[in-house]
Design a protein around this motif. Structure first.
Motif, mmCIF file in Angstrom:
data_model
loop_
_atom_site.group_PDB
_atom_site.id
_atom_site.type_symbol
_atom_site.label_atom_id
_atom_site.label_comp_id
_atom_site.label_asym_id
_atom_site.label_seq_id
_atom_site.Cartn_x
_atom_site.Cartn_y
_atom_site.Cartn_z
ATOM 1 N N MET A 33 0.828 -1.203 0.000
ATOM 2 C CA MET A 33 0.000 0.000 0.000
ATOM 3 C C MET A 33 0.867 1.260 0.000
ATOM 4 O O MET A 33 0.579 2.245 -0.700
ATOM 5 C CB MET A 33 -0.940 -0.012 1.206
ATOM 6 C CG MET A 33 -2.014 -1.095 1.131
ATOM 7 S SD MET A 33 -2.810 -1.441 2.721
ATOM 8 C CE MET A 33 -3.584 0.121 3.086
ATOM 9 N N VAL A 80 -5.892 3.828 -0.639
ATOM 10 C CA VAL A 80 -5.585 2.407 -0.833
ATOM 11 C C VAL A 80 -5.907 1.684 0.466
ATOM 12 O O VAL A 80 -5.440 2.065 1.534
ATOM 13 C CB VAL A 80 -4.105 2.192 -1.205
ATOM 14 C CG1 VAL A 80 -3.849 0.718 -1.482
ATOM 15 C CG2 VAL A 80 -3.725 3.039 -2.405
ATOM 16 N N LEU A 128 -8.142 0.347 -4.695
ATOM 17 C CA LEU A 128 -7.633 1.687 -4.956
ATOM 18 C C LEU A 128 -8.814 2.579 -5.315
ATOM 19 O O LEU A 128 -9.616 2.235 -6.189
ATOM 20 C CB LEU A 128 -6.618 1.685 -6.105
ATOM 21 C CG LEU A 128 -5.237 1.096 -5.844
ATOM 22 C CD1 LEU A 128 -5.287 -0.404 -5.620
ATOM 23 C CD2 LEU A 128 -4.283 1.438 -6.989
#
Length: 784
Positions: free
Chosen positions: A92, A221, A233
């Motif tokens: 992430m 995210v 996302l």
């Protein structure tokens, strides 16, 4: 003894709570115009916001992070217990990293933003409806600039919004380039012209870093679920097409970045192996040369064969040494036999001696001996027989030859023995050196084996790295490509309208709550009841508009003000103690501070009693700040109470005035000139005498006394009152100073107290800025 609960007390408490709630509700309900006004404003604002606010759409995509080792290794405990080998938090952060987002911003030129201007609203768009080509690289833009583009009939008008410089371009079939502008535009077809004609577009160019940071702020995210290896996302923006491009490009860049990382590992592996191949080839060549030279130097063909041959040669040499030693022993035996035996004795023959000459001589010798013995035995002349003598001579010669041959053979054997022993020693040394040579050779062969194994391993790894480089797997699997919501996430009309309605109630409620919280004034009867529920409240006088009449001049008046004072006069009568005397009743009107309307109440109460055909005397006993004269045609310095109290020669009855023509039974004794010592005057016997005389003449004596908080005038004369009317003014009297009246009641300083609330129903604007420092002045004409 059982104790029963006090249900009546509980009911009383509950009833008080309900009453308080109802009172609070009514307090806010009385302000309903503000709530209506706030609600209208809130709904109007909500409508305008929903109508003209930019539509923000949410675009999202889902990906699965692929494990690089997935499917290549045997299941482990981590696999068995469902432990993830992928750290989603790291992935992430990588997705949201500045370096990765900068690549997306540079590829899509996100530092260039397009807007379509409307009459009221300006909306962001993904691309212009006509051909646009940016002439500068995104990273070269360092300053913010903006341009307005208008498609006119024959030209394209471009305006630099910073310098207001205008550039005109013609409609061309190919994109024009102009060094003065960072971009070029063209309208190549009728469709583009029809779509953009008459509209105004804005091109905004800014630094790439700013666009990257803005993208990072917009991008969200998060993991899907707790145990999933999926990532979601999300990005929000006005243009769905632009948001989808951003997310899809981000997925591609992120995937390529992961592939590049894996390919970089493979490429570095190939480079490392190629470098090692050169080094290993040199080392292998060196080891081969050393092995060859070692074998040549030590005359080695095969170590095991050479060892076996050495042992065989040594064995053969030992056999020959043994054989020679045996021959030497036989030679010595024969020599000893020849020396020790008598002449003519037979010599042992064929004992194993390997010298033919010696064996032949021994054979001839033995034959000669036998011939001699045969001649002697045959009687051929005995020993002296010449033949015998010849034979004996021959035997002697043979014996000498044998001895010489044996000595010669013996020397030959010793030489051979010495040579064989020397050779044996050499063979023994050679065999003894075999383990050492074997150790050295094995060390060389071991190095050769290790280098060959490493060479083969690197060759295998090189092939694997080459294969991995050629067929690198993707780092992610796209579960869902970028997909935008059909309806905007913001604004949401239902939520906006609900929030506006809620705000329309909460905002005025909050404002009123703050006002009420900081409000220290009384406004109604219940405010006084909360502070002191023992003192009765006998009337509530409404607030009077300045344009309306403030005095009860007409005895037949039926106005709200007149009725309220009739109620007051009626309730006052209920408070007057019952006595057998026919004397008039004395009623004091006082307050805590000036401005609460005690003079206003005194005059109107006296007029209300007078309207009932009662003889009423109104006395102005507020010697410090007289106000009754302001409601009449008389001057403040008209002879009155202070003059009477100070001068024994003055008769108070002769100084009575008529202030109201329609009230013939109403007399007024004004305060008179303001004295320097009002306290001393009020406490002398003449005031008491005045009251006693007035009670004989009038049905009611209304005394307008001084406020009680700073002066003691009223307390000094309070004993003469039958009823003390204590005035508090709504929206003016402070709750804190009202506690002073409670102390007066409890200590009995004022007789038979009762509250009258003045100005009830006044404006709800409570910001009077009351100063607690009560200033009691002279000459004020305000209502007191």
């Amino acid at each position: 003894m059982d104790i029963q609960p006090n249900n009546n007390a509980a009911f009383t408490i509950l009833e008080d709570d309900n009453a308080n709630l109802k009172q609070e509700f009514n307090k806010y309900l009385r302000q309903w115009p503000w709530f209506v006004f706030a609600l209208i404003i809130a709904l109007a604002s909500a409508y305008l916001y929903v109508r003209y606010a930019p539509r923000i759409y949410e675009t999202s995509a889902k990906i699965k992070i692929l494990d690089e080792s997935e499917g290549l290794e045997l299941p482990t405990s981590a696999f068995i217990f469902k432990r993830k080998n992928i750290n989603l938090e790291n992935e992430m952060e990588i997705i949201r990293s500045y370096q990765l987002l900068e690549k997306v911003a540079k590829r899509l030129k996100l530092n260039t933003v397009f807007f379509e201007e409307g009459t009221i609203q300006t909306a962001q768009i993904a691309e212009l409806p006509f051909e646009y080509q940016q002439l500068v690289e995104p990273e070269s833009i360092e300053k913010v600039s903006s341009y307005a583009i208008e498609i006119e009939k024959e030209t394209i008008k471009i305006t630099d919004l910073k310098t207001n410089q205008v550039y005109n371009r013609s409609h061309v079939t190919e994109v024009e380039t102009d060094s003065l502008l960072p971009f070029s535009v063209a309208v190549n077809n009728q469709l583009s012209y029809d779509e953009s004609a008459g509209k105004r577009y804005t091109v905004y160019l800014g630094p790439l870093k700013k666009a990257t940071l803005a993208l990072r702020a917009q991008l969200s995210v998060e993991s899907v679920g707790d145990v999933s290896d999926l990532l979601k996302l999300t990005i929000r923006g006005e243009s769905r097409l632009r948001s989808e491009r951003i997310l899809n490009t981000l997925l591609q860049v992120f995937n390529n970045d992961g592939i590049k990382d894996r390919q970089l590992v493979s490429q570095r592996t190939l480079d490392f192996i190629d470098d090692r191949f050169i080094y290993l080839a040199e080392e292998l060549d060196s080891i081969e040369v050393d092995r060859k030279e070692f074998k040549q130097r030590n005359n080695l063909i095969d170590l095991s064969t050479d060892a076996e041959l050495g042992l065989q040669l040594r064995s053969r040499s030992d056999d020959k040494v043994f054989e020679i030693e045996s021959q030497i022993a036989l030679v010595e035996v024969l020599k000893n036999s020849i020396v020790t035996d008598e002449e003519g004795k037979l010599i042992p023959e064929d004992v194993g001696l390997q010298n033919r000459n010696v064996n032949s001589l021994i054979g001839e010798y033995n034959q000669a001996v036998l011939d001699k013995d045969k001649l002697i035995s045959s009687g051929g002349g005995g020993i002296n027989n010449p033949t015998v003598q010849l034979t004996k001579a021959r035997i002697k010669d043979l014996t000498s030859n044998i001895t010489k041959s044996l000595e010669s053979y013996y020397k030959q054997l010793e030489l051979s023995q010495s040579q064989l022993r020397s050779r044996n020693r050499e063979l023994s040394g050679t065999v003894a050196q075999i383990p050492k040579k074997e150790k050295l050779l094995r060390a060389i062969e071991r190095q050769q084996t290790i280098k060959e194994s490493l060479y083969l391993l690197l060759l295998q790894k090189r092939e694997e790295a080459a294969i991995n480089l050629a067929i690198t797997e993707p780092s992610i699997k796209v579960v869902d490509f970028a997909l935008s919501s059909s309806a905007p996430k913001t604004p949401k009309p239902n939520v906006i309208y609900a929030a506006s309605i809620l705000g329309g109630f909460l905002v005025p409620f909050g404002v009123l709550f703050i006002i009420f919280m900081f409000d220290t004034k009384i406004h109604e009867k219940d405010d006084i009841v909360k502070l002191n529920n023992k003192i009765p409240i006998i009337a509530e006088i409404p607030d009077i508009n300045k344009k309306e009449k403030t005095l009860f001049e007409d005895p037949n008046d039926r106005s709200v003000l007149a009725e309220s004072f009739r109620i007051l006069s009626s309730n006052v009568n209920y408070l007057i103690p019952l006595t057998d005397s026919d004397d008039g009743k004395v009623i004091y009107c006082t307050s805590t501070i000036k401005g609460e309307g005690k003079t206003f109440i005194s005059i109107n109460l006296s007029l209300a009693l007078s309207s009932m055909n009662k003889k009423v005397l109104l006395i102005g006993a507020d010697l410090r700040n007289p106000q009754i004269h302001t409601h009449t045609k008389f001057d403040k310095n008209t002879v009155g109470l202070s003059d009477y109290l100070n001068d024994k020669s003055i008769d108070w009855q002769s100084n009575l005035v008529k202030g109201f023509d329609n009230h013939p039974n109403h007399d007024i004794l004004l305060s008179g000139n303001i004295p320097p010592n009002p306290t001393s005057l009020l406490t002398n016997w003449r005031y008491e005498d005045l009251i006693n005389q007035a009670k004989k003449i009038y049905d009611y004596v209304i005394v307008d006394t001084a406020p009680t908080i700073l002066v003691t005038d009223t307390m000094l004369i309070s004993k003469f009152a039958d009823v003390t009317v204590y005035i508090a003014r709504a929206n003016f009297t402070d709750k804190k100073i009202l506690t002073f009246s409670d102390d007066l009641f409890k200590t009995g300083k004022l007789n038979n107290m009762a509250f009258v609330i003045n100005g009830v129903g006044a404006s709800k604007s409570y910001g009077y800025g009351y100063n607690y420092g009560y200033g009691y002045g002279y000459g004020s004409k305000e209502q007191t």
